[in-house]
Motif scaffolding. Sequence first.
Motif, PDB file in Angstrom:
ATOM      1  N   THR A 180      30.125  42.023  28.387  1.00  0.00           N
ATOM      2  CA  THR A 180      30.018  41.680  29.812  1.00  0.00           C
ATOM      3  C   THR A 180      30.907  42.614  30.621  1.00  0.00           C
ATOM      4  OG1 THR A 180      30.257  39.939  31.471  1.00  0.00           O
ATOM      5  CG2 THR A 180      31.869  39.941  29.683  1.00  0.00           C
ATOM      6  N   ARG A 181      30.471  42.883  31.850  1.00  0.00           N
ATOM      7  CA  ARG A 181      31.280  43.693  32.762  1.00  0.00           C
ATOM      8  C   ARG A 181      31.630  42.902  34.034  1.00  0.00           C
ATOM      9  NH1 ARG A 181      27.492  47.825  31.235  1.00  0.00           N
ATOM     10  NH2 ARG A 181      26.342  47.393  33.148  1.00  0.00           N
ATOM     11  N   ILE A 182      31.393  41.623  34.009  1.00  0.00           N
ATOM     12  CA  ILE A 182      31.704  40.795  35.177  1.00  0.00           C
ATOM     13  C   ILE A 182      33.205  40.497  35.194  1.00  0.00           C
ATOM     14  CG2 ILE A 182      31.203  38.645  36.391  1.00  0.00           C
ATOM     15  CD1 ILE A 182      28.854  40.669  36.184  1.00  0.00           C
ATOM     16  N   LEU A 183      33.835  40.758  36.308  1.00  0.00           N
ATOM     17  CA  LEU A 183      35.298  40.740  36.423  1.00  0.00           C
ATOM     18  C   LEU A 183      35.906  39.377  36.110  1.00  0.00           C
ATOM     19  CD1 LEU A 183      37.756  42.460  37.200  1.00  0.00           C
ATOM     20  CD2 LEU A 183      37.331  41.879  39.582  1.00  0.00           C
ATOM     21  N   LYS A 184      35.202  38.290  36.480  1.00  0.00           N
ATOM     22  CA  LYS A 184      35.812  36.948  36.372  1.00  0.00           C
ATOM     23  C   LYS A 184      36.063  36.522  34.923  1.00  0.00           C
ATOM     24  CE  LYS A 184      31.725  33.975  36.234  1.00  0.00           C
ATOM     25  NZ  LYS A 184      31.043  32.832  36.836  1.00  0.00           N
ATOM     26  N   TYR A 185      35.388  37.192  33.955  1.00  0.00           N
ATOM     27  CA  TYR A 185      35.560  36.815  32.553  1.00  0.00           C
ATOM     28  C   TYR A 185      36.822  37.417  31.934  1.00  0.00           C
ATOM     29  CZ  TYR A 185      30.759  35.161  32.879  1.00  0.00           C
ATOM     30  OH  TYR A 185      29.629  34.485  33.246  1.00  0.00           O
ATOM     31  N   TYR A 186      37.468  38.321  32.671  1.00  0.00           N
ATOM     32  CA  TYR A 186      38.639  39.001  32.121  1.00  0.00           C
ATOM     33  C   TYR A 186      39.912  38.551  32.812  1.00  0.00           C
ATOM     34  CZ  TYR A 186      35.265  42.075  29.895  1.00  0.00           C
ATOM     35  OH  TYR A 186      34.238  42.561  29.131  1.00  0.00           O
ATOM     36  N   GLY A 187      41.027  38.636  32.092  1.00  0.00           N
ATOM     37  CA  GLY A 187      42.348  38.307  32.646  1.00  0.00           C
ATOM     38  C   GLY A 187      43.374  38.271  31.530  1.00  0.00           C
ATOM     39  N   GLY A 188      44.586  38.710  31.836  1.00  0.00           N
ATOM     40  CA  GLY A 188      45.678  38.621  30.867  1.00  0.00           C
ATOM     41  C   GLY A 188      45.544  39.524  29.661  1.00  0.00           C
ATOM     42  N   LEU A 189      44.748  40.605  29.760  1.00  0.00           N
ATOM     43  CA  LEU A 189      44.509  41.446  28.584  1.00  0.00           C
ATOM     44  C   LEU A 189      45.770  42.163  28.101  1.00  0.00           C
ATOM     45  CD1 LEU A 189      41.001  43.083  29.186  1.00  0.00           C
ATOM     46  CD2 LEU A 189      41.593  41.006  27.954  1.00  0.00           C
ATOM     47  N   TRP A 199      44.328  45.969  42.666  1.00  0.00           N
ATOM     48  CA  TRP A 199      43.611  44.678  42.585  1.00  0.00           C
ATOM     49  C   TRP A 199      42.826  44.575  41.275  1.00  0.00           C
ATOM     50  CZ3 TRP A 199      38.106  44.515  42.879  1.00  0.00           C
ATOM     51  CH2 TRP A 199      37.569  43.226  42.896  1.00  0.00           C
ATOM     52  N   LEU A 200      42.113  45.645  40.921  1.00  0.00           N
ATOM     53  CA  LEU A 200      41.329  45.648  39.679  1.00  0.00           C
ATOM     54  C   LEU A 200      42.254  45.532  38.467  1.00  0.00           C
ATOM     55  CD1 LEU A 200      38.756  46.125  37.973  1.00  0.00           C
ATOM     56  CD2 LEU A 200      39.131  48.581  38.247  1.00  0.00           C
ATOM     57  N   PHE A 201      43.314  46.348  38.451  1.00  0.00           N
ATOM     58  CA  PHE A 201      44.239  46.346  37.317  1.00  0.00           C
ATOM     59  C   PHE A 201      44.891  44.974  37.148  1.00  0.00           C
ATOM     60  CE2 PHE A 201      48.722  47.172  35.918  1.00  0.00           C
ATOM     61  CZ  PHE A 201      48.416  47.398  34.583  1.00  0.00           C
ATOM     62  N   ASN A 202      45.283  44.379  38.254  1.00  0.00           N
ATOM     63  CA  ASN A 202      45.931  43.068  38.205  1.00  0.00           C
ATOM     64  C   ASN A 202      44.987  41.998  37.659  1.00  0.00           C
ATOM     65  OD1 ASN A 202      48.057  41.150  38.893  1.00  0.00           O
ATOM     66  ND2 ASN A 202      46.659  40.442  40.482  1.00  0.00           N
ATOM     67  N   ARG A 203      43.735  42.012  38.119  1.00  0.00           N
ATOM     68  CA  ARG A 203      42.756  40.998  37.675  1.00  0.00           C
ATOM     69  C   ARG A 203      42.466  41.117  36.173  1.00  0.00           C
ATOM     70  NH1 ARG A 203      39.154  38.635  41.337  1.00  0.00           N
ATOM     71  NH2 ARG A 203      38.346  37.623  39.472  1.00  0.00           N
ATOM     72  N   VAL A 204      42.406  42.347  35.675  1.00  0.00           N
ATOM     73  CA  VAL A 204      42.041  42.557  34.270  1.00  0.00           C
ATOM     74  C   VAL A 204      43.243  42.363  33.345  1.00  0.00           C
ATOM     75  CG1 VAL A 204      41.256  44.281  32.589  1.00  0.00           C
ATOM     76  CG2 VAL A 204      40.106  44.089  34.804  1.00  0.00           C
ATOM     77  N   PHE A 216      46.645  41.122  34.002  1.00  0.00           N
ATOM     78  CA  PHE A 216      47.637  40.056  34.134  1.00  0.00           C
ATOM     79  C   PHE A 216      46.959  38.717  34.389  1.00  0.00           C
ATOM     80  CE2 PHE A 216      49.981  43.928  35.594  1.00  0.00           C
ATOM     81  CZ  PHE A 216      50.767  44.029  34.454  1.00  0.00           C
ATOM     82  N   GLY A 217      47.761  37.695  34.569  1.00  0.00           N
ATOM     83  CA  GLY A 217      47.218  36.358  34.781  1.00  0.00           C
ATOM     84  C   GLY A 217      46.982  35.643  33.459  1.00  0.00           C
ATOM     85  N   ASN A 218      46.188  34.601  33.487  1.00  0.00           N
ATOM     86  CA  ASN A 218      45.914  33.798  32.294  1.00  0.00           C
ATOM     87  C   ASN A 218      44.745  34.368  31.521  1.00  0.00           C
ATOM     88  OD1 ASN A 218      47.923  31.884  32.972  1.00  0.00           O
ATOM     89  ND2 ASN A 218      46.493  30.882  34.398  1.00  0.00           N
ATOM     90  N   LEU A 219      44.808  34.243  30.211  1.00  0.00           N
ATOM     91  CA  LEU A 219      43.667  34.622  29.372  1.00  0.00           C
ATOM     92  C   LEU A 219      42.505  33.681  29.643  1.00  0.00           C
ATOM     93  CD1 LEU A 219      45.460  35.236  25.964  1.00  0.00           C
ATOM     94  CD2 LEU A 219      44.286  36.968  27.316  1.00  0.00           C
ATOM     95  N   ARG A 220      41.310  34.227  29.707  1.00  0.00           N
ATOM     96  CA  ARG A 220      40.109  33.403  29.939  1.00  0.00           C
ATOM     97  C   ARG A 220      39.555  32.939  28.584  1.00  0.00           C
ATOM     98  NH1 ARG A 220      42.068  34.702  34.348  1.00  0.00           N
ATOM     99  NH2 ARG A 220      40.888  35.244  36.234  1.00  0.00           N
ATOM    100  N   ILE A 221      40.294  32.079  27.920  1.00  0.00           N
ATOM    101  CA  ILE A 221      39.885  31.686  26.556  1.00  0.00           C
ATOM    102  C   ILE A 221      38.634  30.828  26.553  1.00  0.00           C
ATOM    103  CG2 ILE A 221      42.149  31.941  25.437  1.00  0.00           C
ATOM    104  CD1 ILE A 221      42.606  28.973  25.931  1.00  0.00           C
ATOM    105  N   GLN A 222      38.268  30.283  27.712  1.00  0.00           N
ATOM    106  CA  GLN A 222      37.012  29.527  27.763  1.00  0.00           C
ATOM    107  C   GLN A 222      35.795  30.455  27.694  1.00  0.00           C
ATOM    108  OE1 GLN A 222      39.108  30.091  30.226  1.00  0.00           O
ATOM    109  NE2 GLN A 222      38.263  29.738  32.277  1.00  0.00           N
ATOM    110  N   TYR A 223      35.997  31.746  27.992  1.00  0.00           N
ATOM    111  CA  TYR A 223      34.910  32.743  27.917  1.00  0.00           C
ATOM    112  C   TYR A 223      35.042  33.637  26.684  1.00  0.00           C
ATOM    113  CZ  TYR A 223      34.513  31.507  32.871  1.00  0.00           C
ATOM    114  OH  TYR A 223      34.393  30.828  34.051  1.00  0.00           O
ATOM    115  N   ILE A 224      36.283  34.092  26.403  1.00  0.00           N
ATOM    116  CA  ILE A 224      36.504  35.037  25.305  1.00  0.00           C
ATOM    117  C   ILE A 224      37.614  34.484  24.419  1.00  0.00           C
ATOM    118  CG2 ILE A 224      37.216  37.393  24.703  1.00  0.00           C
ATOM    119  CD1 ILE A 224      36.222  38.251  27.509  1.00  0.00           C
TER     120      ILE A 224
END
Length: 491
Positions: free
Chosen positions: A359-368, A429-434, A436-444
């Motif tokens: 997936t390349r949709i931004l909302k699925y990524y975070g905290g990498l 903004w892009l770097f921060n979203r991908v 930092f923040g919480n891991l999206r463990i409900q998606y990945i």
Amino acid sequence: MLSLEFLNPLILVSITPLLGIIILSIIPSINIYLCRLIALNIACLTFLFSLMLWIQFDNTTSLFQFNNTYSWIQSINLYYTIGIDGISLFFILLTTLLTICCILVSWESIQSLVKEYLICFLLLEFILIQVFCVLDLLWFYIFFESVLIPMFLIIGIWGSRERKIRAAYQFFLYTLIGSLLMLLALILIYFEVGTTDLQILWYYTFAEYKQIIFWLAFFASFAVKIPMIPFHIWLPEAHAEAPTAGSVILAGVLLKMGGYGFLRFSIPMFPEASIYFTPLVFSLSIIAILYASLTTLRQIDLKKIIAYSSVSHMGFVTIGIFSLNLQGIEGSILLMLSHGLVSSALFLCIGVLYDRYKTRILKYYGGLMQVMPVFGIFFSFFTFANLGFPGTSSFVGELLVLIGAFQINRILAFFASIGMILGAAYSIWLFNRVSFGNLRIQYISYYQDISRREFWILIPLVFVILWIGIYPVSFLSELHFSVINLIEQLI
């Protein structure tokens, strides 16, 4: 005599990809590993020959070097002439370097019709090298258009989503229609001058009204390729649907063909028209910088974010080219090279994520950064390079462009500098979203850092970006006399 010709490194760079295509065409398609190995070795060999061009290049002259002329249709004065100067040298090096990256990044992600895929890439490399070294207007047009065929196939066959056929047709038709006007202008130029030899056309003076007509015809073709707003619609769609390697070569080299065309043809052949239309180009460039930067902030697809940022960066490039002074033009060339490296690297990073998580949709990524630290370090470096951080290649290019623009019009330089602020906004903004923040463990739920192969694809790009940023004189010294020669055409 023939053996001496083949010692010319420009001939070697030109024919090596063709040799690879011939070898690949006789290997059985079922032997996938061998096909990949041969394509990679051919791409590396081509890159080594292009380095020979740089090593043997004489930077104390503005004359074309490594020249060769072959008769094509002698009765109507048509010849095939190749040669390079400081401007075309680095575009050839960029093409040969990124082709290696494209073959390596496709090593595991492309599993169907592998032999045909590799043949398309070697053919694309051959055509792009010819675009940057032919010194004949007709042959330039032939190769300029031929790029569409392998790229159309790469997007249409190996693209990643359902809309890939539509994106491939959109890319093909947009660029083809724009170039038809250039073909008509080319025919008129041939009937007036009697030749399409660039070195003769440079010193032929066209009437003012003809210059305006010809310049607009060429502009229609080059503006679509860069692309300038409002001719940019095909680019985000093509990037979104293309495989990772397709996006890399599209952003890295194909977008530079328009800027190269302005430098090689529009400005030296139609100097008065270039000066006349400078306000138009500046207006479109400022709109592109501001509009594309704001549009980037609204995107949710990772590839479309980089695609729209490319439109913004190309706005800087056209400002630099049409500032028509030494700093602006040299800055625009460095910025094109920098964008070719940085945007390609960002597409490679997005390809790393897509290969793993589909997936390349931004909302699925975070905290990498927590689970993929090596990837996070690379991504942060390329993000800062993209926003023009001091010490990276983009900073040097943008600085020179702004210096060139400031000499022409201070208001222009002010609006262009706003683009740098917006560039920092969408990049961070892009770097921060991908990262930092919480891991999206409900998606990945499963994470894997970059592999050794991916590491060795990205590390040379880091090295070259830092090299241009820290020691740009090694590049500017090769460009200097060629750019001075270009400016003298305007006087």
